[in-house]
Structure formats: C-alpha cells, structure tokens
Design a protein around this motif. Structure first.
Motif, PDB file in Angstrom:
ATOM      1  N   PRO A   1     101.238  82.314  91.289  1.00 23.56           N
ATOM      2  CA  PRO A   1     102.445  82.713  90.697  1.00 23.56           C
ATOM      3  C   PRO A   1     103.472  82.446  92.042  1.00 23.56           C
ATOM      4  N   GLU A   2     103.091  82.287  93.123  1.00 23.92           N
ATOM      5  CA  GLU A   2     104.126  82.086  94.253  1.00 23.92           C
ATOM      6  C   GLU A   2     104.452  80.549  94.510  1.00 23.92           C
ATOM      7  N   GLY A   3     103.104  79.735  94.338  1.00 22.07           N
ATOM      8  CA  GLY A   3     103.248  78.393  94.502  1.00 22.07           C
ATOM      9  C   GLY A   3     104.328  77.848  93.322  1.00 22.07           C
ATOM     10  N   ASN A   4     104.324  78.375  92.429  1.00 19.17           N
ATOM     11  CA  ASN A   4     105.324  78.007  91.376  1.00 19.17           C
ATOM     12  C   ASN A   4     106.784  78.084  91.869  1.00 19.17           C
ATOM     13  N   TRP A   5     107.220  78.640  92.949  1.00 23.35           N
ATOM     14  CA  TRP A   5     108.380  78.845  93.537  1.00 23.35           C
ATOM     15  C   TRP A   5     108.836  77.851  94.638  1.00 23.35           C
ATOM     16  N   ILE A   6     107.644  77.349  95.292  1.00 26.86           N
ATOM     17  CA  ILE A   6     107.927  76.675  96.585  1.00 26.86           C
ATOM     18  C   ILE A   6     108.818  75.532  96.121  1.00 26.86           C
ATOM     19  N   THR A   7     108.940  74.751  95.341  1.00 28.94           N
ATOM     20  CA  THR A   7     109.778  73.606  95.111  1.00 28.94           C
ATOM     21  C   THR A   7     111.132  74.103  94.444  1.00 28.94           C
ATOM     22  N   ARG A   8     111.254  75.282  94.306  1.00 27.10           N
ATOM     23  CA  ARG A   8     112.443  75.931  93.867  1.00 27.10           C
ATOM     24  C   ARG A   8     113.186  76.887  94.531  1.00 27.10           C
ATOM     25  N   ALA A   9     112.829  76.891  95.867  1.00 28.17           N
ATOM     26  CA  ALA A   9     113.095  78.122  96.668  1.00 28.17           C
ATOM     27  C   ALA A   9     114.811  77.712  96.990  1.00 28.17           C
ATOM     28  N   PRO A  10     115.515  78.663  97.222  1.00 28.54           N
ATOM     29  CA  PRO A  10     117.102  78.550  97.340  1.00 28.54           C
ATOM     30  C   PRO A  10     117.576  77.697  98.685  1.00 28.54           C
ATOM     31  N   THR A  11     116.858  77.972  99.735  1.00 26.49           N
ATOM     32  CA  THR A  11     117.067  77.332 100.869  1.00 26.49           C
ATOM     33  C   THR A  11     115.754  76.622 101.615  1.00 26.49           C
ATOM     34  N   LEU A  12     115.965  75.770 102.729  1.00 29.83           N
ATOM     35  CA  LEU A  12     114.802  75.122 103.335  1.00 29.83           C
ATOM     36  C   LEU A  12     114.019  76.161 103.949  1.00 29.83           C
ATOM     37  N   GLU A  13     114.973  77.360 104.748  1.00 29.69           N
ATOM     38  CA  GLU A  13     114.283  78.370 105.467  1.00 29.69           C
ATOM     39  C   GLU A  13     113.386  79.168 104.436  1.00 29.69           C
ATOM     40  N   ARG A  14     113.831  79.585 103.049  1.00 31.74           N
ATOM     41  CA  ARG A  14     113.160  80.215 102.509  1.00 31.74           C
ATOM     42  C   ARG A  14     111.770  79.638 101.872  1.00 31.74           C
ATOM     43  N   LYS A  15     112.067  78.190 101.657  1.00 32.91           N
ATOM     44  CA  LYS A  15     110.884  77.473 101.414  1.00 32.91           C
ATOM     45  C   LYS A  15     109.839  77.293 102.446  1.00 32.91           C
TER      46      LYS A  15
ATOM     47  N   MET B   1      82.999  86.842  87.504  1.00 30.80           N
ATOM     48  CA  MET B   1      83.813  87.696  88.551  1.00 30.80           C
ATOM     49  C   MET B   1      85.343  87.684  88.237  1.00 30.80           C
ATOM     50  N   LYS B   2      86.076  88.630  88.575  1.00 31.20           N
ATOM     51  CA  LYS B   2      87.303  88.894  88.045  1.00 31.20           C
ATOM     52  C   LYS B   2      88.242  88.814  89.561  1.00 31.20           C
ATOM     53  N   TYR B   3      89.495  88.770  89.150  1.00 29.91           N
ATOM     54  CA  TYR B   3      90.645  88.888  90.124  1.00 29.91           C
ATOM     55  C   TYR B   3      91.622  89.922  89.808  1.00 29.91           C
ATOM     56  N   SER B   4      92.425  90.150  90.635  1.00 25.03           N
ATOM     57  CA  SER B   4      93.170  91.295  90.321  1.00 25.03           C
ATOM     58  C   SER B   4      94.350  91.137  89.168  1.00 25.03           C
ATOM     59  N   SER B   5      94.473  92.003  88.351  1.00 23.82           N
ATOM     60  CA  SER B   5      95.151  92.028  87.133  1.00 23.82           C
ATOM     61  C   SER B   5      96.750  91.727  87.450  1.00 23.82           C
ATOM     62  N   ILE B   6      97.224  91.880  88.574  1.00 22.40           N
ATOM     63  CA  ILE B   6      98.599  91.772  88.817  1.00 22.40           C
ATOM     64  C   ILE B   6      98.908  90.085  88.849  1.00 22.40           C
ATOM     65  N   PHE B   7      97.992  89.215  89.045  1.00 23.73           N
ATOM     66  CA  PHE B   7      98.429  87.930  89.033  1.00 23.73           C
ATOM     67  C   PHE B   7      98.354  87.113  87.618  1.00 23.73           C
ATOM     68  N   ASN B   8      98.171  87.871  86.622  1.00 20.86           N
ATOM     69  CA  ASN B   8      98.281  87.380  85.355  1.00 20.86           C
ATOM     70  C   ASN B   8      99.743  87.630  84.620  1.00 20.86           C
ATOM     71  N   TYR B   9     100.690  88.124  85.737  1.00 22.43           N
ATOM     72  CA  TYR B   9     102.118  88.232  85.204  1.00 22.43           C
ATOM     73  C   TYR B   9     102.896  86.971  85.707  1.00 22.43           C
ATOM     74  N   PRO B  10     103.823  86.441  84.998  1.00 15.78           N
ATOM     75  CA  PRO B  10     104.580  85.193  85.333  1.00 15.78           C
ATOM     76  C   PRO B  10     105.785  85.534  86.377  1.00 15.78           C
ATOM     77  N   THR B  11     105.944  84.689  87.234  1.00 22.07           N
ATOM     78  CA  THR B  11     107.088  84.843  88.176  1.00 22.07           C
ATOM     79  C   THR B  11     108.192  84.157  87.391  1.00 22.07           C
ATOM     80  N   LEU B  12     109.193  84.680  87.024  1.00 26.00           N
ATOM     81  CA  LEU B  12     110.292  83.892  86.037  1.00 26.00           C
ATOM     82  C   LEU B  12     111.509  83.709  86.943  1.00 26.00           C
TER      83      LEU B  12
END
Lengths: 330, 94
Positions: free
Chosen positions: A67-81, A121-132
């Motif tokens: 979900p976070e990788g989704n925003w690496i290319t879209r971060a608002p500044t170089l520092e945030r990226k 095996m499972k992983y945490s439920s939280i990562f099945n929500y999108p980062t919009l």
C-alpha cells in the motif's frame, strides 16, 4: 496487530499437574523471565504457535510494503519520496529479521512464503485496504504504525529470544515511521481546505480498520490464554486497543481532525475513552479473503515470487560455479 | 521448489572501536552478496564501519543441555572479581 487471532493449542492453559517434567521446567523458566533459545527444549505447541505468529508478523511487514509502495512515485516532494522509500525499505528489513527469527524454529523462509501464497498463512487485515490519496501515507504511519508499536513494545520482553531481539530492532525503527506519518498529517491539517479535507477523509477510512488490527476481544479466548502463559502474547487485545485509543484521540484533537465515532467520550471512572467497536463482520470478511485489496495483494506477492525465481536460481548457480572454479585452482 | 540460499550470520563493528557484534542473519548465495545484503539490512542508520559474514553452517555452538557443567563452576569463584577484596579507604583509589 500484525499478528491477529493466532491459534495456539486450542485447549486453554495446560494445568501444572498435567505437565510433563520437561513442560514444568520449561514453564518455570518462562515464569522466571528467562529467555528460551532455539536449541532449548520447548513444547511442540509453543514452537508451532510461535511459527504461526512470527510468520504472520513477517508476512505483514512484507505485504505492508505494497500500500505504501503505491505512493513512492507519486510523493509530493523529493524529500517525502526519499522518506517514504526509507520507510518501505525498513519494512522489508523488518520482514527479514522476523523470517530469520521464525527460521530458528525449524521452518524455512521458502516454506513460509509458499504458505502465504497458498493461503495457509495470513497477514494483517489492515493491508487489505487501499491507499487512495497522499494523506493515506500520513494516516498509515500515524495510525497503523502507531497500533503496531502498541503491540511490539511489550513483545520486546517476549519469552523467545530471537523474537524479542528482532522486536527490539524493529521498535527502534518503527518510531520513525509513526512520527513521519504524523508529520504528513500535521502538514495537511495546516494546509488548504482541500488538504485538510483529505486528511480528515484518510482518518475516517483508517480509524476502524486500525482498531481491528488488535483483533476481536480475546478475554475468553483459549488460544490467547495459553499464549499469555507462554509470554508470547503480553496483553489482551482489548487492553491494547484501549491504550491505542487513549493515546490517539488527543493527537487527533491536536491536528484539529475529528475521530469518526459519535459515541466517543472520556470516561473519568476508568480513566480512558469509551468508544465504538469496529464492524467485526467486516473484519471476518477481510481476513477470510474478501477485503477490498486481498486479491491484489496476493497477486502482487505471487508475481514477485514467480518473477524472482530466475534471480534466485541464477545467483545460486553462479555461486556454485565460482566455488567449483576456486576448488579447481587450489 | 529450488534450493534456498544458505544462511549467513552477520557481525558488525560499530563506530567506537568496539569488537564486531552479532546483529542477525540473512540469506545470500555467496559471501560477497551476503556482505552487500548485510549493508542494506543492518547498517541503514550508520550502525557500522565493518562487516563480517560467516556461513551459519560453519558455526559450532555449545549445547544447551551442557549449560550447567559449562558455566556453573565460575559462579562460586567470587574471588575473581575486584569487588571481592576489601581495600581500606586510606589506601586511596585502586
């Protein structure tokens, strides 16, 4: 938590009179606060439960990159990226520390990966929500990593040595994650009306899924009781959830954002907030594979595993050839 | 399933002239890659100035069941510690 509803033996805490001499000596060591190390004798149930728990925790770190990788290319500044890249890289590291801890119990990393991919095996439920939106990067750091820290800090004292040591390292790094998330929320909450609305929307969507991370109430769970006796679970789910709410509500107030819960109120008697439970039907849907992003997440992991096969095989073949050449030269 | 990369134990020396310390482990196909991976996994925040990698299979460990006979004998030898000896204050720092 990153590990939710981990099944233990299912029989409740084994009574002292029913224990074998080894089991009794083992429990005494745990009660005395000693660490159990991989080569020490341990009950089969302890080993099995820990593999489940640490494995699920490791998978959550790895899937949590998506979900976070989704925003690496879209971060608002170089520092945030750069910051987001560092955070996602940390998550990979956390996954590795934990896989290594689980491996000391006699399961291989490949086996665990295959069990994740085929659903055993499972992983945490939280990562099945999108980062919009970008504000979701703030909400994830602040709330999701905040909730994870609640669970991980006590686990630094867990009875299994390799797990406790991994947790100590992870907790050091996790604090950066939560603070960078809150920093994003602060910037947006102090920004334009549109940015404030985005921050509020992210809080609205992530509040209840974050509360679900702790899992349903386990005050009557036989699995949790045994895990607590073994000190591989340190607090009940309700205790941790309460602590999280008590810590987070004032932070939301500081941001000028509203927690999406009309029933939220301070309870003087218990010295904590009263709050609404999340929708547990939704939680059970999500952990059984029907959340908004379950299929995407598993597809991404399967693709990475399959596409990486030639790299794993190629590097191994290269290493073997090099060793053969060195032997021939001697 | 193909064979898994071997496991390596990672030792790192921190900034201040301390000896290498065990930090954790990782999988890598060979020693060079293990060092490269260790750099990424264990020194992302300036934790080290030098890395050792040892294949985990090459380590011989003492047995947990021998813990008593191995380590208990030193417990009673309190005279090996400086605090065992009472030196009068008049003597000054020693």
């Amino acid at each position: 938590m990153y590990a939710q509803m981990v099944k233990s033996t299912g029989k409740g805490v084994i009574l002292r009179e029913e224990m074998s001499p080894e089991e009794r000596a083992f429990q005494d060591r745990i009660d005395a606060g000693e660490k159990i190390e991989p080569k020490d004798w341990m009950p089969a149930g302890y080993r099995k439960t820990l593999i489940r728990q640490i494995g699920q925790h490791a998978h959550s770190e790895i899937v949590g990159q998506l979900p976070e990788g989704n925003w690496i290319t879209r971060a608002p500044t170089l520092e945030r990226k750069a910051i987001l890249l560092a955070k996602v890289q940390d998550e990979a590291g956390h996954g590795l520390y934990l896989y290594c801890a689980a491996e000391t119990l006699g399961i291989s990393r490949d086996e665990m990966t295959e069990m994740l991919l085929d659903g055993r095996m499972k992983y945490s439920s939280i990562f099945n929500y999108p980062t919009l939106t970008w504000a979701d990067m703030g909400a994830v750091g602040w709330l999701v990593d905040g909730a994870a820290i609640m669970n991980q800090v006590p686990l630094q004292r867990t009875s299994f040595g390799p797990y406790a040591r991994a947790m100590i390292r992870i907790c050091k790094e996790e604090s950066f994650h939560q603070r960078q998330g809150f920093d994003i929320m602060m910037t947006m909450a102090r920004g334009t009306d549109a940015q404030r609305a985005m921050a509020q929307d992210a809080l609205n969507r992530f509040w209840y899924p974050s509360l679900m991370m702790f899992g349903p109430s386990d005050k009557d769970s036989v699995h949790s009781a045994q895990s607590m006796a073994w000190r591989i679970k340190m607090n009940t789910n309700d205790e941790l959830r309460q602590k999280f709410v008590d810590q987070t509500v004032p932070q939301a107030e500081y941001l000028g954002l509203t927690v999406p819960d009309d029933s939220l109120s301070w309870n003087e008697d218990k010295g904590g907030y009263d709050f609404a439970e999340p929708d547990w039907d939704e939680f059970f849907e999500v952990i059984s594979g029907n959340g908004p992003c379950n299929a995407d997440r598993l597809a991404a992991r399967t693709k990475a595993w399959d596409d990486g096969a030639w790299v794993r095989e190629g590097l191994l073949a290269h290493a073997e050839k090099k060793r053969a050449r060195e032997r021939a030269a001697q | 399933m193909t064979a898994e990369w071997p496991l390596w134990e990672i030792f790192i020396r921190g900034q201040h002239g301390m000896s290498h310390r065990h930090m954790g482990s990782l999988h890598a196909p060979d020693a060079e890659t293990a060092i490269r991976n260790a750099r990424d996994v264990y020194t992302r925040r300036n934790e080290g100035v030098s890395i050792w990698v040892v294949e985990a299979a090459a380590i011989t460990a003492s047995s947990p069941s021998a813990k008593g006979p191995m380590f208990d004998p030193s417990e009673s030898k309190v005279y090996r510690h400086p605090s065992f000896y009472d030196i009068p204050d008049d003597v000054g720092a020693m």
